[in-house]
Motif scaffolding. Structure first.
Motif, PDB file in Angstrom:
ATOM      1  N   ALA A 174       9.751   2.954   4.790  1.00 56.47           N
ATOM      2  CA  ALA A 174       9.623   4.411   4.806  1.00 56.47           C
ATOM      3  C   ALA A 174      10.114   4.955   3.478  1.00 56.47           C
ATOM      4  O   ALA A 174      11.191   4.571   3.013  1.00 56.47           O
ATOM      5  N   GLU A 175       9.348   5.844   2.856  1.00 53.85           N
ATOM      6  CA  GLU A 175       9.808   6.464   1.610  1.00 53.85           C
ATOM      7  C   GLU A 175      10.211   7.908   1.874  1.00 53.85           C
ATOM      8  O   GLU A 175       9.769   8.528   2.832  1.00 53.85           O
ATOM      9  N   GLY A 176      11.123   8.405   1.063  1.00 56.38           N
ATOM     10  CA  GLY A 176      11.553   9.790   1.211  1.00 56.38           C
ATOM     11  C   GLY A 176      12.537  10.004   2.354  1.00 56.38           C
ATOM     12  O   GLY A 176      12.594  11.078   2.947  1.00 56.38           O
ATOM     13  N   ILE A 208       0.865  -1.180   0.000  1.00 55.53           N
ATOM     14  CA  ILE A 208       0.000   0.000   0.000  1.00 55.53           C
ATOM     15  C   ILE A 208       0.903   1.232   0.000  1.00 55.53           C
ATOM     16  O   ILE A 208       1.730   1.412   0.889  1.00 55.53           O
ATOM     17  N   ASP A 209       0.764   2.042  -1.065  1.00 55.40           N
ATOM     18  CA  ASP A 209       1.640   3.199  -1.275  1.00 55.40           C
ATOM     19  C   ASP A 209       1.056   4.443  -0.594  1.00 55.40           C
ATOM     20  O   ASP A 209      -0.151   4.520  -0.369  1.00 55.40           O
ATOM     21  N   ASP A 210       1.904   5.388  -0.269  1.00 52.89           N
ATOM     22  CA  ASP A 210       1.472   6.679   0.281  1.00 52.89           C
ATOM     23  C   ASP A 210       0.570   6.516   1.501  1.00 52.89           C
ATOM     24  O   ASP A 210      -0.397   7.266   1.681  1.00 52.89           O
ATOM     25  N   PHE A 211       0.876   5.530   2.350  1.00 48.46           N
ATOM     26  CA  PHE A 211      -0.012   5.236   3.467  1.00 48.46           C
ATOM     27  C   PHE A 211      -0.126   6.436   4.408  1.00 48.46           C
ATOM     28  O   PHE A 211       0.874   7.066   4.758  1.00 48.46           O
TER      29      PHE A 211
HETATM   30 MG    MG Z   1       4.654   6.635  -2.352  1.00 52.36          MG
END
Ligand code: MG
Ligand code: C2E
Ligand code: MG
Ligand code: MG
Length: 290
Positions: free
Chosen positions: A236-238, A179-182
């Motif tokens: 964790a992204e970014g 699940i992206d951008d949670f």
């Molecule tokens: Mg994302």
């Protein structure tokens, strides 16, 4: 003069609107031809295990090399591709290209890594996604167990029953779902139970101000808890700083990606990075032999 100014700003406003509408229309027309003209490439951003530091995956991110406008970022053309339905053939191309590249790296003997591919809501709804994934895995010989599809909350919420059936069939091929951008959506968390998702990607808006922002720190801790409670891996992204990395590692976050490690790279550069990492892991540091 107020009247005059008003009219001027109105004219300016409509001219600007017309300009924007024209740009949008141009892009739409150009987008229709871009696939046949081979104007798309994929960039790959590495993902790392926080506990071991090992490279574990690559997220494929599409790039459009427009002949006049240069590189156009996905945020500017994916929405157009979605509205026009072009996302279905484009999405199939992206999936095929990513899997073929992943398989080429495996054929070279590079370590097995997961290839993560972003999937739009429209592909889940109308794109015969199950059939496309099956065909692509067959054509490229890439293992479903090394493929991960990143879906957003909106992809899951639109027509939940159909989405659940499609995604379950895809998981049966060994493919994992992230699940992206949670944390950025609006829906209840009930869908997390309904879809047996494998991975949760914490949106980078929560990561940005870590570790100093107390609210974000608490929210990130809670999100990691939600993911682990439901047996999901958490990434964790970014991630841009070592302080963020340390903080996330202390919270038990499993994986990370971000500019701290690397920007999204052309396939050739990503391949070279894999070779360099392999060399580092099996030999002494270059400085000791220099
Ligand atoms: Mg994302
Ligand atoms: P996303 O899937 O959440 O991808 C992460 C975005 O964050 C990427 O932007 C990536 O370059 C950027 N990013 C990665 N690390 C950092 C960092 O440390 N700091 C900052 N500030 N940004 C970072 P990109 O490539 O411009 O993609 C934007 C969005 O476009 C993606 O968000 C995704 O929603 C969509 N997209 C990209 N490629 C595809 C694709 O192949 N198919 C579909 N359907 N959507 C795509
Ligand atoms: Mg993504
Ligand atoms: Mg995003």
């Amino acid at each position: 003069h107020a009247k005059e100014n008003g009219r001027n700003s109105y004219q300016f406003f409509t001219r600007e609107l017309n300009d924007r509408a024209r740009v949008r229309l141009d892009l739409e027309n150009d987008l229709r031809r871009a696939l046949a003209r081979h104007e798309f490439t994929l960039a790959y951003q590495p993902q790392f295990d926080l506990a071991t530091g090992h490279l574990i995956g690559a997220e494929a991110l599409v790039r459009w090399h427009h002949p006049e406008r240069g590189i156009i970022p996905p945020d500017q053309f994916i929405p157009i591709a979605e509205e026009t339905g072009l996302i279905v053939p484009l999405g199939a191309w992206i999936l095929r290209q990513a899997c073929a590249t992943g398989q080429a790296w495996r054929d070279e003997g590079l370590a097995d890594i997961t290839i993560a591919v972003n999937i739009s809501a429209h592909q889940v709804r109308r794109g015969q996604l199950e059939l496309t994934v099956r065909q692509v895995l067959n054509e490229t010989a890439f293992s479903g167990h090394l493929l991960e599809l990143e879906v957003t909350e909106s992809a899951l919420m639109a027509n939940q029953a159909a989405a659940a059936t499609t995604l379950k069939a895809i998981q049966a091929m060994g493919v994992r779902l992230a699940i992206d951008d949670f944390g950025t959506g609006y829906s209840s968390l009930g869908y997390l139970k309904r879809f047996a998702l494998d991975k949760l990607k914490i949106d980078r808006s929560f990561i940005n101000d870590l570790p100093d922002d107390n609210d974000d720190a608490h929210l990130t801790r809670a999100i990691i808890g939600i993911g682990h409670t439901l047996d999901m891996l958490v990434i964790a992204e970014g991630v841009e700083t070592e302080a963020q990395e340390r903080f996330l590692t202390e919270l038990g976050c499993d994986q990370a990606q971000g500019y701290l490690y690397a920007r999204p790279l052309p396939a050739a550069d990503f391949r070279q990075m894999q070779i360099d990492l392999k060399y580092q892991a099996t030999s002494k540091p270059a400085s000791s032999t220099a």
